[in-house]
Design a protein around this motif. Structure first.
Motif, short mmCIF file in Angstrom:
data_model
loop_
_atom_site.label_atom_id
_atom_site.label_comp_id
_atom_site.label_asym_id
_atom_site.label_seq_id
_atom_site.Cartn_x
_atom_site.Cartn_y
_atom_site.Cartn_z
N SER A 194 9.68 -4.65 -26.47
CA SER A 194 9.21 -4.15 -25.18
C SER A 194 7.97 -4.91 -24.69
O SER A 194 7.85 -5.19 -23.50
N SER A 195 7.06 -5.30 -25.61
CA SER A 195 5.90 -6.05 -25.12
C SER A 195 6.32 -7.46 -24.68
O SER A 195 5.71 -8.04 -23.78
N ARG A 197 8.96 -8.09 -23.05
CA ARG A 197 9.44 -7.95 -21.66
C ARG A 197 8.28 -7.87 -20.67
O ARG A 197 8.38 -8.34 -19.55
N ALA A 237 6.73 1.01 -19.90
CA ALA A 237 7.45 0.50 -21.08
C ALA A 237 6.81 1.02 -22.38
O ALA A 237 7.22 0.62 -23.47
N VAL A 239 3.91 0.32 -23.57
CA VAL A 239 3.23 -0.77 -24.26
C VAL A 239 1.74 -0.65 -23.97
O VAL A 239 1.35 -0.48 -22.80
#
Ligand code: AMP
Length: 282
Positions: A194-195, A197, A237, A239
């Protein structure tokens, strides 16, 4: 490819090349090699008879012990990449060879190392300057290649080479990026799915910010909007996003409020604890 682990081993090979009047290009790295490093090597290959790459994770330039402990190390994979890139010599010393203890000497960088990376990573540029000075003395290259991604490092090294009258030419190579704009970095492997992205958004938004600044919009307003957009997406997200700085600077790394020629936006931020840096011209 020849490999050497001690300065005297490297010098044996290098002296031979110098006797044969071969030009030597040098690419210093901390390993965990990626396409960004390979772009420096490719440039060095095109401009020199022989190319030397060093791999050394320099403990002096890490102000954060856990960042040092977690720095990726992939020596065998790196060696294969260097062989494939037709590099002539790998120099991969250990810390005790590079910095014999007790250390009595270090390069102290003056006020130019106090802003941005120097401020957020105290001692970082002294560590960089010290290791680069040692590496330049060991390798004795005609040209030495650094990435524009670490733009402040490029200015510190250039200035040191000038002030100390090192005989090397410093060449700066533009930042090599993934298709989505994320600059290649050894730290990218530590990003979670996710990070990863979220990671390219900073550069993408700053490119738009740079365009707006050129068109006359207020730099601090557009830069703040760029940061806010990253923060919003990161939050969605799940993050953790923090930033150290995102600023418009001139070539002396002094902050500026208005557009003029030769300005850059410099940025440092963390995503789930992985610290990334980038910069782009405005
Ligand atoms: P490092 O191994 O991170 O110390 O990097 C070694 C050299 O490669 C430095 O001069 C960096 O600026 C350069 N470099 C790292 N990432 C990139 C990139 N994405 N594009 C161009 N040069 C890079």
């Amino acid at each position: 490819m020849e490999s050497s682990y001690r300065p005297e081993e490297a010098r044996e090979v290098l002296d031979q090349w110098r006797l044969q009047r071969r030009s030597i290009g040098f690419v210093p790295t901390m390993g965990a090699l990626h396409a960004g490093h390979l772009s420096l090597i490719e440039r060095a290959k095109g401009e020199n008879d022989k190319v030397v790459v060093s791999i050394f994770v320099n403990p002096l330039q890490f102000n954060d012990q856990s960042d040092f402990d977690n720095y990726p190390s992939t020596l065998e994979q790196d060696r294969t990449l260097l062989e494939d890139a037709a590099v002539d010599l790998l120099f991969a010393p250990t810390a005790s060879v590079m910095h014999p203890m007790p250390m009595n000497f270090k390069v102290a960088v003056g006020p130019m190392a106090e802003a941005y990376e120097g401020y957020y990573r105290p001692g970082h540029f002294d560590g960089v300057a010290t290791v680069v000075a040692k590496l330049l003395l060991i390798v004795g290259a005609s040209r030495v290649y650094f990435g524009e991604k670490d733009i402040q490092q490029c200015s510190v090294v250039r200035r040191m080479v000038e002030e100390f009258h090192f005989p090397n030419r410093i060449e700066v190579v533009s930042t090599y990026r993934e298709e989505d704009g994320l600059a290649f970095s050894s730290r990218n492997v530590r990003l979670t799915a996710s990070s990863r992205r979220v990671a390219p958004l900073m550069y993408q938004n700053l490119q738009k910010a740079a365009k707006s600044i050129r068109e006359g919009q207020d730099p601090s307003f557009v830069i703040n909007s760029a940061i806010e957009e990253v923060a919003t997406v990161a939050k969605e997200a799940n993050v953790d996003f923090q930033f150290d700085y995102v600023d418009l600077v001139d070539e002396t790394f002094g902050p500026v409020a208005q557009f003029s020629e030769g300005l850059r936006i410099v940025a440092a931020w963390t995503l789930d604890g992985v610290r990334l840096i980038d910069n782009l011209s405005v």
